[in-house]
Design an enzyme around this catalytic site. Structure first.
Site, PDB file in Angstrom:
ATOM      1  N   CYS A  97     -11.050   6.147  21.040  1.00  0.00           N
ATOM      2  CA  CYS A  97     -12.250   6.855  21.492  1.00  0.00           C
ATOM      3  C   CYS A  97     -13.467   6.456  20.655  1.00  0.00           C
ATOM      4  O   CYS A  97     -13.345   6.065  19.485  1.00  0.00           O
ATOM      5  CB  CYS A  97     -12.066   8.361  21.341  1.00  0.00           C
ATOM      6  N   GLU A 114     -15.699   8.352  19.268  1.00  0.00           N
ATOM      7  CA  GLU A 114     -15.935   9.176  18.065  1.00  0.00           C
ATOM      8  C   GLU A 114     -15.119   8.656  16.886  1.00  0.00           C
ATOM      9  O   GLU A 114     -15.597   8.624  15.749  1.00  0.00           O
ATOM     10  CB  GLU A 114     -15.543  10.630  18.336  1.00  0.00           C
ATOM     11  N   CYS A 123     -12.431  14.750  22.317  1.00  0.00           N
ATOM     12  CA  CYS A 123     -11.061  15.126  22.706  1.00  0.00           C
ATOM     13  C   CYS A 123     -10.330  15.724  21.494  1.00  0.00           C
ATOM     14  O   CYS A 123     -10.822  15.686  20.353  1.00  0.00           O
ATOM     15  CB  CYS A 123     -10.310  13.909  23.243  1.00  0.00           C
TER      16      CYS A 123
HETATM   17  N1  THU Z   1     -12.892   9.005  25.337  1.00  0.00           N
HETATM   18  C1  THU Z   1     -13.715   8.960  24.243  1.00  0.00           C
HETATM   19  O1  THU Z   1     -14.191   7.886  23.853  1.00  0.00           O
HETATM   20  N2  THU Z   1     -13.958  10.114  23.596  1.00  0.00           N
HETATM   21  C2  THU Z   1     -13.461  11.331  23.949  1.00  0.00           C
HETATM   22  O2  THU Z   1     -13.603  12.298  23.217  1.00  0.00           O
HETATM   23  C3  THU Z   1     -12.755  11.467  25.210  1.00  0.00           C
HETATM   24  C4  THU Z   1     -12.299  10.215  25.841  1.00  0.00           C
HETATM   25  C5  THU Z   1     -12.582   7.747  26.020  1.00  0.00           C
HETATM   26  C6  THU Z   1     -11.156   7.318  25.838  1.00  0.00           C
HETATM   27  C7  THU Z   1     -10.937   6.472  27.057  1.00  0.00           C
HETATM   28  O3  THU Z   1     -11.386   5.140  26.790  1.00  0.00           O
HETATM   29  C8  THU Z   1     -11.862   7.096  28.097  1.00  0.00           C
HETATM   30  O4  THU Z   1     -12.790   7.885  27.386  1.00  0.00           O
HETATM   31  C9  THU Z   1     -11.136   7.965  29.114  1.00  0.00           C
HETATM   32  O5  THU Z   1     -10.349   8.920  28.500  1.00  0.00           O
END
Ligand code: THU
Length: 160
Positions: free
Chosen positions: A73, A75, A112
């Protein structure tokens, strides 16, 4: 038996122009980081930008992988980069924004669960709160004053 009630408060900014100017700029960095997301599978582009107490801005975007769990992700890309580049600096503010190649994202997109746990580690490490602003691609921006508002009863090193 007793009951424990935990309440948290979030601030809601209806539009970007309501943000403090330093946060507005940080959100602009998150928007530009979002453009470097590698998201061929989810088509969901996330950008994160951190303002450190040394004045540096560190950015991250989600980086996906054909073996899905191997991706990361935005973050966590950002906070791990901050830890790697500036281990002595404290993270003051995080700005997060997300967009989708499939639909317009108007809800504020919070970190997340796994990212909350990772951010919690840094908040504990630096003994200072990290304020977190999060939005979609347009619409309201939500703010939590601390990661602990997003992750009450967090697991941390004092439990080990
Ligand atoms: N994702 C993030 O980058 N941050 C989050 O807090 C939630 C999800 C990304 C992970 C993945 O590449 C895409 O969003 C779909 O879940």
């Amino acid at each position: 038996m007793k009951e424990l009630t935990i309440s948290t408060t979030f601030k809601i900014y209806e539009q970007l122009s309501e943000l403090p100017s330093a946060v507005f700029s940080l959100m602009e960095s998150a928007v530009s980081a979002r453009n470097n997301a590698y998201s061929p599978y989810s088509k969901f582009n996330v950008g994160a930008a951190l303002l450190l107490d040394n004045g540096k801005v560190v950015i991250g975007s989600n980086q996906e992988n054909a073996a899905y769990p191997s991706g990361l992700c935005a973050e966590r890309v950002a906070i791990f980069q901050a830890g790697a580049l500036y281990p002595q600096a404290k993270i003051k503010t995080m700005a997060i924004t997300a967009t989708s190649q499939n639909h317009k994202v108007i809800d504020p997109i919070p970190p997340c669960g796994a990212c909350r746990q990772s951010i919690a580690e840094y908040e504990t490490r630096q003994s200072d709160e990290i304020e977190i602003y999060f939005m979609g691609e347009e619409g309201a921006i939500m703010k939590s004053d601390s990661l602990s508002d997003l992750l009450p009863l967090m697991f941390k090193k004092s439990h080990l």
